[in-house]
Write a protein that holds these residues in place. Structure first.
Motif, PDB file in Angstrom:
ATOM      1  N   ALA A   1       0.836  -1.209   0.000  1.00 32.89           N
ATOM      2  CA  ALA A   1       0.000   0.000   0.000  1.00 32.89           C
ATOM      3  C   ALA A   1       0.872   1.261   0.000  1.00 32.89           C
ATOM      4  CB  ALA A   1      -0.924  -0.009   1.214  1.00 32.89           C
ATOM      5  N   LYS A   2       1.938   1.235   0.792  1.00 26.83           N
ATOM      6  CA  LYS A   2       2.850   2.395   0.857  1.00 26.83           C
ATOM      7  C   LYS A   2       3.597   2.565  -0.468  1.00 26.83           C
ATOM      8  CE  LYS A   2       3.728   2.320   5.858  1.00 26.83           C
ATOM      9  NZ  LYS A   2       4.716   2.010   6.909  1.00 26.83           N
ATOM     10  N   ILE A   3       4.003   1.439  -1.051  1.00 24.46           N
ATOM     11  CA  ILE A   3       4.714   1.490  -2.341  1.00 24.46           C
ATOM     12  C   ILE A   3       3.779   2.057  -3.417  1.00 24.46           C
ATOM     13  CG2 ILE A   3       5.769   0.104  -4.193  1.00 24.46           C
ATOM     14  CD1 ILE A   3       6.813  -1.777  -1.915  1.00 24.46           C
ATOM     15  N   ALA A   4       2.539   1.556  -3.438  1.00 22.76           N
ATOM     16  CA  ALA A   4       1.552   2.020  -4.429  1.00 22.76           C
ATOM     17  C   ALA A   4       1.305   3.518  -4.287  1.00 22.76           C
ATOM     18  CB  ALA A   4       0.247   1.238  -4.284  1.00 22.76           C
ATOM     19  N   ALA A   5       1.149   3.976  -3.038  1.00 21.57           N
ATOM     20  CA  ALA A   5       0.895   5.402  -2.794  1.00 21.57           C
ATOM     21  C   ALA A   5       2.032   6.264  -3.338  1.00 21.57           C
ATOM     22  CB  ALA A   5       0.719   5.646  -1.293  1.00 21.57           C
ATOM     23  N   LEU A   6       3.243   5.741  -3.239  1.00 20.17           N
ATOM     24  CA  LEU A   6       4.420   6.487  -3.716  1.00 20.17           C
ATOM     25  C   LEU A   6       4.529   6.449  -5.239  1.00 20.17           C
ATOM     26  CD1 LEU A   6       7.193   7.897  -2.921  1.00 20.17           C
ATOM     27  CD2 LEU A   6       8.185   5.613  -3.064  1.00 20.17           C
ATOM     28  N   VAL A   7       4.483   5.240  -5.821  1.00 17.46           N
ATOM     29  CA  VAL A   7       4.793   5.113  -7.254  1.00 17.46           C
ATOM     30  C   VAL A   7       3.682   5.620  -8.167  1.00 17.46           C
ATOM     31  CG1 VAL A   7       6.411   3.207  -6.870  1.00 17.46           C
ATOM     32  CG2 VAL A   7       4.049   2.680  -7.533  1.00 17.46           C
ATOM     33  N   PHE A   8       2.426   5.603  -7.701  1.00 21.67           N
ATOM     34  CA  PHE A   8       1.360   6.091  -8.574  1.00 21.67           C
ATOM     35  C   PHE A   8       1.263   7.610  -8.554  1.00 21.67           C
ATOM     36  CE2 PHE A   8      -0.115   1.603  -8.142  1.00 21.67           C
ATOM     37  CZ  PHE A   8       0.056   1.281  -9.477  1.00 21.67           C
ATOM     38  N   LYS A   9       1.958   8.244  -7.613  1.00 21.87           N
ATOM     39  CA  LYS A   9       2.024   9.713  -7.599  1.00 21.87           C
ATOM     40  C   LYS A   9       3.185  10.200  -8.452  1.00 21.87           C
ATOM     41  CE  LYS A   9      -0.153  11.358  -3.379  1.00 21.87           C
ATOM     42  NZ  LYS A   9      -0.047  10.840  -2.032  1.00 21.87           N
ATOM     43  N   GLU A  10       4.277   9.439  -8.450  1.00 23.57           N
ATOM     44  CA  GLU A  10       5.495   9.872  -9.142  1.00 23.57           C
ATOM     45  C   GLU A  10       5.885   8.836 -10.200  1.00 23.57           C
ATOM     46  OE1 GLU A  10       8.580  11.496  -6.514  1.00 23.57           O
ATOM     47  OE2 GLU A  10       7.148  11.259  -4.878  1.00 23.57           O
ATOM     48  N   HIS A  11       5.663   9.203 -11.462  1.00 21.21           N
ATOM     49  CA  HIS A  11       5.836   8.265 -12.570  1.00 21.21           C
ATOM     50  C   HIS A  11       7.262   7.712 -12.661  1.00 21.21           C
ATOM     51  CE1 HIS A  11       4.538   6.229 -16.127  1.00 21.21           C
ATOM     52  NE2 HIS A  11       5.537   6.718 -16.824  1.00 21.21           N
ATOM     53  N   ASP A  12       8.272   8.547 -12.348  1.00 21.92           N
ATOM     54  CA  ASP A  12       9.657   8.062 -12.435  1.00 21.92           C
ATOM     55  C   ASP A  12       9.916   6.949 -11.420  1.00 21.92           C
ATOM     56  OD1 ASP A  12       9.391  10.001 -10.396  1.00 21.92           O
ATOM     57  OD2 ASP A  12      11.540  10.411 -10.394  1.00 21.92           O
ATOM     58  N   LYS A  13       9.243   7.031 -10.265  1.00 27.70           N
ATOM     59  CA  LYS A  13       9.401   5.987  -9.239  1.00 27.70           C
ATOM     60  C   LYS A  13       8.711   4.686  -9.673  1.00 27.70           C
ATOM     61  CE  LYS A  13      10.520   8.580  -5.083  1.00 27.70           C
ATOM     62  NZ  LYS A  13      10.858   9.865  -5.653  1.00 27.70           N
ATOM     63  N   LEU A  14       7.602   4.825 -10.397  1.00 19.69           N
ATOM     64  CA  LEU A  14       6.917   3.642 -10.936  1.00 19.69           C
ATOM     65  C   LEU A  14       7.831   2.932 -11.936  1.00 19.69           C
ATOM     66  CD1 LEU A  14       4.367   1.875 -11.193  1.00 19.69           C
ATOM     67  CD2 LEU A  14       3.535   3.467 -12.925  1.00 19.69           C
ATOM     68  N   GLN A  15       8.519   3.705 -12.761  1.00 17.43           N
ATOM     69  CA  GLN A  15       9.456   3.118 -13.734  1.00 17.43           C
ATOM     70  C   GLN A  15      10.610   2.396 -13.032  1.00 17.43           C
ATOM     71  OE1 GLN A  15      10.084   6.738 -16.165  1.00 17.43           O
ATOM     72  NE2 GLN A  15       9.249   5.582 -17.870  1.00 17.43           N
ATOM     73  N   ILE A  16      11.077   2.962 -11.909  1.00 15.99           N
ATOM     74  CA  ILE A  16      12.153   2.320 -11.137  1.00 15.99           C
ATOM     75  C   ILE A  16      11.659   0.978 -10.584  1.00 15.99           C
ATOM     76  CG2 ILE A  16      13.562   2.488  -9.014  1.00 15.99           C
ATOM     77  CD1 ILE A  16      13.610   5.605  -9.570  1.00 15.99           C
ATOM     78  N   LEU A  17      10.436   0.992 -10.012  1.00 16.87           N
ATOM     79  CA  LEU A  17       9.867  -0.242  -9.450  1.00 16.87           C
ATOM     80  C   LEU A  17       9.689  -1.303 -10.531  1.00 16.87           C
ATOM     81  CD1 LEU A  17       8.640  -1.677  -6.935  1.00 16.87           C
ATOM     82  CD2 LEU A  17       6.417  -0.832  -7.714  1.00 16.87           C
ATOM     83  N   ASN A  18       9.126  -0.893 -11.678  1.00 16.25           N
ATOM     84  CA  ASN A  18       8.947  -1.845 -12.786  1.00 16.25           C
ATOM     85  C   ASN A  18      10.290  -2.387 -13.264  1.00 16.25           C
ATOM     86  OD1 ASN A  18       6.163  -1.699 -12.768  1.00 16.25           O
ATOM     87  ND2 ASN A  18       6.048  -0.117 -14.323  1.00 16.25           N
TER      88      ASN A  18
END
Length: 197
Positions: A67-84
């Motif tokens: 839940a914490k990861i989702a809250a972070l990465v869906f707000k900041e697209h660059d962080k979503l790319q890092i996670l992916n």
């Protein structure tokens, strides 16, 4: 001849899992990439990488907090790319091993929410897109995840829109009425069964 790879995708709240389960009930080998991604998140190697990328703030009791990861990465697209970038290559490696185990099948289905966004749609022989009206999707996710409209919209904007996906898809299932959607899935299954292996 090689086993055909069918991609199954759809945006959040489209009901792609329901369609995936329909294919599974018809004995089609089904790989759910999102489930594998969830499992991979808790492997020691990935825990270390996630901690290095995002810090302790996305952990609870020493484990990644989805839940914490989702809250972070869906707000900041660059962080979503890092996670992916951390998760996706490992899911792909696992999928390739799984596909070898099903090499006798005429075709297999790979269900993935980010089939297009990850670029893995390029490996598919055919693509099935599950879609539904935006407001229907928002309502489904709000009820399913007990979340807010704003959070659902954040997640939607992190994914490609349906028009962009539809242009690259071979089959489209509009899932606003379950009976109609399952009938369409059955039609697609008949077409897939007629493909040359």
């Amino acid at each position: 001849m090689a086993t055909k790879l069918i991609g199954l995708t759809g945006g959040i709240g489209s009901g792609k899992t329901t369609i995936a389960n329909f294919f599974k009930s018809k004995c089609v080998p089904l790989y759910i990439a999102d489930e594998e991604a969830k499992a991979i998140l808790f492997t020691p190697e990935v825990i270390k990488e996630v901690k290095e990328a995002f810090g302790e703030s996305v952990f609870t009791d020493g484990l990644p907090d989805r839940a914490k990861i989702a809250a972070l990465v869906f707000k900041e697209h660059d962080k979503l790319q890092i996670l992916n970038g951390i998760i996706h290559p490992k899911v792909l490696k696992h999928f390739k091993a799984w596909m070898k185990q099903h090499s006798n099948a005429k075709f297999i289905i790979r269900e993935a929410a980010i089939l297009f966004e990850s670029g893995s749609y390029k490996d598919c022989d055919k693509i099935i897109l599950v879609t539904a009206p935006k407001e229907v999707r928002i309502k489904r996710v709000m009820e399913r995840d007990n979340t807010t409209r704003e959070k659902v919209l954040e997640r939607m904007t992190a994914q490609w829109d349906d028009e962009k996906k539809a242009a690259l898809s071979d089959f489209i299932i509009i899932n606003d009425d379950l009976k109609t959607a399952l009938n369409k899935a059955d039609e697609i299954l008949k077409i897939l069964n007629k493909m040359e292996k």
